[in-house]
Design a protein around this motif. Structure first.
Motif, PDB file in Angstrom:
ATOM      1  N   VAL A 138       0.870  -1.178   0.000  1.00  0.00           N
ATOM      2  CA  VAL A 138       0.000   0.000   0.000  1.00  0.00           C
ATOM      3  C   VAL A 138       0.902   1.223   0.000  1.00  0.00           C
ATOM      4  O   VAL A 138       1.939   1.246   0.655  1.00  0.00           O
ATOM      5  CB  VAL A 138      -0.940   0.004   1.223  1.00  0.00           C
ATOM      6  N   LEU A 139       0.525   2.232  -0.767  1.00  0.00           N
ATOM      7  CA  LEU A 139       1.293   3.470  -0.844  1.00  0.00           C
ATOM      8  C   LEU A 139       0.724   4.459   0.158  1.00  0.00           C
ATOM      9  O   LEU A 139      -0.440   4.857   0.066  1.00  0.00           O
ATOM     10  CB  LEU A 139       1.227   4.053  -2.255  1.00  0.00           C
ATOM     11  N   LEU A 140       1.547   4.862   1.126  1.00  0.00           N
ATOM     12  CA  LEU A 140       1.149   5.821   2.154  1.00  0.00           C
ATOM     13  C   LEU A 140       1.844   7.144   1.880  1.00  0.00           C
ATOM     14  O   LEU A 140       3.070   7.203   1.759  1.00  0.00           O
ATOM     15  CB  LEU A 140       1.546   5.293   3.539  1.00  0.00           C
ATOM     16  N   LEU A 141       1.065   8.219   1.763  1.00  0.00           N
ATOM     17  CA  LEU A 141       1.646   9.542   1.556  1.00  0.00           C
ATOM     18  C   LEU A 141       0.697  10.610   2.103  1.00  0.00           C
ATOM     19  O   LEU A 141      -0.502  10.417   2.060  1.00  0.00           O
ATOM     20  CB  LEU A 141       1.962   9.798   0.080  1.00  0.00           C
ATOM     21  N   ASP A 142       1.270  11.570   2.754  1.00  0.00           N
ATOM     22  CA  ASP A 142       2.665  11.933   2.892  1.00  0.00           C
ATOM     23  C   ASP A 142       3.230  11.307   4.183  1.00  0.00           C
ATOM     24  O   ASP A 142       2.506  11.169   5.153  1.00  0.00           O
ATOM     25  CB  ASP A 142       2.742  13.454   2.921  1.00  0.00           C
ATOM     26  N   VAL A 143       4.523  10.982   4.190  1.00  0.00           N
ATOM     27  CA  VAL A 143       5.116  10.379   5.381  1.00  0.00           C
ATOM     28  C   VAL A 143       6.203  11.251   5.989  1.00  0.00           C
ATOM     29  O   VAL A 143       7.117  10.741   6.623  1.00  0.00           O
ATOM     30  CB  VAL A 143       5.665   8.964   5.074  1.00  0.00           C
ATOM     31  N   GLY A 144       6.087  12.571   5.798  1.00  0.00           N
ATOM     32  CA  GLY A 144       7.031  13.414   6.496  1.00  0.00           C
ATOM     33  C   GLY A 144       7.378  14.733   5.860  1.00  0.00           C
ATOM     34  O   GLY A 144       8.034  15.566   6.487  1.00  0.00           O
ATOM     35  N   ALA A 145       6.950  14.979   4.649  1.00  0.00           N
ATOM     36  CA  ALA A 145       7.346  16.219   3.983  1.00  0.00           C
ATOM     37  C   ALA A 145       6.532  17.421   4.454  1.00  0.00           C
ATOM     38  O   ALA A 145       7.048  18.535   4.530  1.00  0.00           O
ATOM     39  CB  ALA A 145       7.200  16.071   2.471  1.00  0.00           C
ATOM     40  N   ASN A 146       5.269  17.202   4.795  1.00  0.00           N
ATOM     41  CA  ASN A 146       4.371  18.313   5.125  1.00  0.00           C
ATOM     42  C   ASN A 146       3.613  17.991   6.404  1.00  0.00           C
ATOM     43  O   ASN A 146       2.636  17.239   6.373  1.00  0.00           O
ATOM     44  CB  ASN A 146       3.369  18.537   3.986  1.00  0.00           C
ATOM     45  N   VAL A 147       4.047  18.537   7.518  1.00  0.00           N
ATOM     46  CA  VAL A 147       3.379  18.218   8.773  1.00  0.00           C
ATOM     47  C   VAL A 147       2.064  18.974   8.921  1.00  0.00           C
ATOM     48  O   VAL A 147       1.206  18.583   9.720  1.00  0.00           O
ATOM     49  CB  VAL A 147       4.295  18.504   9.980  1.00  0.00           C
ATOM     50  N   ASP A 148       1.902  20.052   8.191  1.00  0.00           N
ATOM     51  CA  ASP A 148       0.644  20.808   8.186  1.00  0.00           C
ATOM     52  C   ASP A 148       0.111  20.831   6.764  1.00  0.00           C
ATOM     53  O   ASP A 148       0.808  21.262   5.851  1.00  0.00           O
ATOM     54  CB  ASP A 148       0.869  22.242   8.675  1.00  0.00           C
ATOM     55  N   CYS A 149      -1.120  20.377   6.583  1.00  0.00           N
ATOM     56  CA  CYS A 149      -1.671  20.258   5.230  1.00  0.00           C
ATOM     57  C   CYS A 149      -3.012  20.963   5.122  1.00  0.00           C
ATOM     58  O   CYS A 149      -3.708  21.193   6.109  1.00  0.00           O
ATOM     59  CB  CYS A 149      -1.850  18.782   4.857  1.00  0.00           C
ATOM     60  N   ARG A 150      -3.364  21.275   3.877  1.00  0.00           N
ATOM     61  CA  ARG A 150      -4.674  21.794   3.533  1.00  0.00           C
ATOM     62  C   ARG A 150      -5.388  20.742   2.690  1.00  0.00           C
ATOM     63  O   ARG A 150      -4.741  19.872   2.099  1.00  0.00           O
ATOM     64  CB  ARG A 150      -4.534  23.103   2.766  1.00  0.00           C
ATOM     65  N   PRO A 151      -6.702  20.827   2.583  1.00  0.00           N
ATOM     66  CA  PRO A 151      -7.436  19.809   1.815  1.00  0.00           C
ATOM     67  C   PRO A 151      -6.920  19.629   0.392  1.00  0.00           C
ATOM     68  O   PRO A 151      -6.843  18.508  -0.100  1.00  0.00           O
ATOM     69  CB  PRO A 151      -8.875  20.335   1.847  1.00  0.00           C
ATOM     70  N   ARG A 152      -6.572  20.732  -0.279  1.00  0.00           N
ATOM     71  CA  ARG A 152      -6.137  20.587  -1.666  1.00  0.00           C
ATOM     72  C   ARG A 152      -4.792  19.860  -1.754  1.00  0.00           C
ATOM     73  O   ARG A 152      -4.506  19.216  -2.755  1.00  0.00           O
ATOM     74  CB  ARG A 152      -6.080  21.934  -2.377  1.00  0.00           C
ATOM     75  N   PHE A 153      -3.950  19.961  -0.697  1.00  0.00           N
ATOM     76  CA  PHE A 153      -2.703  19.212  -0.708  1.00  0.00           C
ATOM     77  C   PHE A 153      -2.992  17.712  -0.694  1.00  0.00           C
ATOM     78  O   PHE A 153      -2.414  16.940  -1.465  1.00  0.00           O
ATOM     79  CB  PHE A 153      -1.846  19.554   0.514  1.00  0.00           C
ATOM     80  N   LEU A 154      -3.911  17.301   0.196  1.00  0.00           N
ATOM     81  CA  LEU A 154      -4.256  15.881   0.291  1.00  0.00           C
ATOM     82  C   LEU A 154      -4.933  15.396  -0.990  1.00  0.00           C
ATOM     83  O   LEU A 154      -4.754  14.247  -1.404  1.00  0.00           O
ATOM     84  CB  LEU A 154      -5.161  15.644   1.497  1.00  0.00           C
TER      85      LEU A 154
END
Length: 360
Positions: free
Chosen positions: A127-143
């Motif tokens: 299974v591909l899990l992302l993000d695993v460390g690049a962005n600790v704070d995200c917005r909906p459009r990032f996800l």
């Protein structure tokens, strides 16, 4: 030059990949540090690209700007100049990300690059899990962008025609979780081009029901390190609980093929590292503690990504992001100078502050 066991273990893994994968390897670093661990003369297909400096594991990611001739910067320049197809880095994760952004630029349509890691599942497929460390704070459009990139990666490299995408959450219901989770669920449910299968709880990640699971980098990094420890715990428990004495030796001998298969399925070493998705080049980031086997698998992952033209697909598919609130087109090319203007490196464009909190 990066990693706890560099350069010896990095070179061992590179030589193994050269022999078994038939790939050409450019070792980037100080020649006087590399040559003692290399056969002489150098095998055909192995070259040394000189670099005068390196960024240590404990140094700040932005040291890549103060050390333009560091090995990680020189590596990115090799890809940018098309002298190499991919970069594999085992050193400072934040520095690798910063160097990739500065040297390669982000893809059009991407606000934040994401680190995608493959984890074993009960169904035998990762299974591909992302993000695993690049962005600790995200917005909906990032996800949302992570979901699109992850789905494309599964199609290109893993051969899954319609990957099942899940959003990591504390419950299955659409209204569960924090504001980020609820809003992202709504966006993913309406997003065309992906198969969104709803929320994935923590217990669902390793079942194999999902092909891609998206989350912010804080949660993803914690989950990744927990999952990696599971394999080590199971292996250690098996060693301690197998019967002792001659009966135990006979039983262990009979079970040896099965035990090897168990170790292969749960060992994160087999997956090599994590692909940095969203930059204009192929970059694989592996563990700072990587030894020969993991370096080999990281190079294998980079080779597969290059052969399956993941970058070209991402360039084509992600460029149609027309979200007026996104400034992702501002940095779709590399920064031309190590002395970039402050506006080029704003918090919105590149999350350097969160990178300070990412471990290699």
């Amino acid at each position: 030059m990066g990693g706890d066991y560099a350069p010896e273990e990095i070179i061992k893994g590179a030589l193994l990949a050269h022999r078994q994968l038939q790939v050409e390897i450019a070792l980037v670093g100080r020649p006087e540090s590399l040559q003692p661990f290399l056969p002489q003369p150098l095998p055909s297909g192995i070259t040394i690209v000189p670099a005068e400096d390196d960024v240590g594991m404990a140094e700040e990611p932005l040291m890549v700007r103060k050390k333009p001739k560091a090995s990680i910067n020189v590596s990115m320049q090799q890809v940018r100049a098309k002298r190499a197809d991919a970069v594999v880095a085992a050193g400072n994760t934040g520095a690798a990300m910063a160097a990739a952004h500065l040297g390669l630029g982000r893809l059009a349509g991407i606000d934040r690059p994401a680190i995608g890691a493959l984890l074993p599942t009960l169904k035998g497929k990762p299974v591909l899990l992302l993000d695993v460390g690049a962005n600790v704070d995200c917005r909906p459009r990032f996800l949302e962008q992570f979901a699109r990139m992850g789905s494309l990666y599964c199609q290109c490299v893993m051969g899954i025609d319609h990957p099942h995408v899940g959003l990591l959450n504390i419950g299955e219901e659409p209204n569960k979780g924090n504001d980020l989770s609820v809003t992202t669920h709504q966006r993913l449910a309406e997003l065309k081009g992906i198969r969104f299968s709803g929320n994935a709880e923590g217990r669902d990640v390793l079942t194999g029901e999902f092909d891609v699971v998206v989350c912010d980098g804080f949660v993803g990094n914690a989950l990744l390190k927990f999952a990696e420890s599971v394999g080590q715990v199971i292996t250690q428990v098996l060693r301690e609980e197998l019967p002792r004495g001659w009966r135990g030796k006979i039983g262990t001998w009979l079970l040896k093929p099965n035990l090897r298969q168990v170790k292969r399925r749960i060992d994160y070493v087999e997956y090599g590292g994590a692909l940095l998705l969203g930059v204009n080049g192929i970059c694989v980031i592996t563990h700072g503690s990587s030894k020969e086997a993991m370096v080999y698998h990281a190079i294998r992952l980079a080779k597969e990504a290059a052969e399956q033209k993941v970058l070209e697909r991402l360039q084509t598919e992600m460029a149609d992001d027309t979200d007026p609130k996104s400034n992702s087109r501002l940095s779709s090319r590399p920064v031309e100078s190590s002395e970039a203007q402050p506006s080029d490196l704003s918090h919105e464009v590149l999350p350097f502050r969160p990178l300070d909190r990412v471990e290699g």
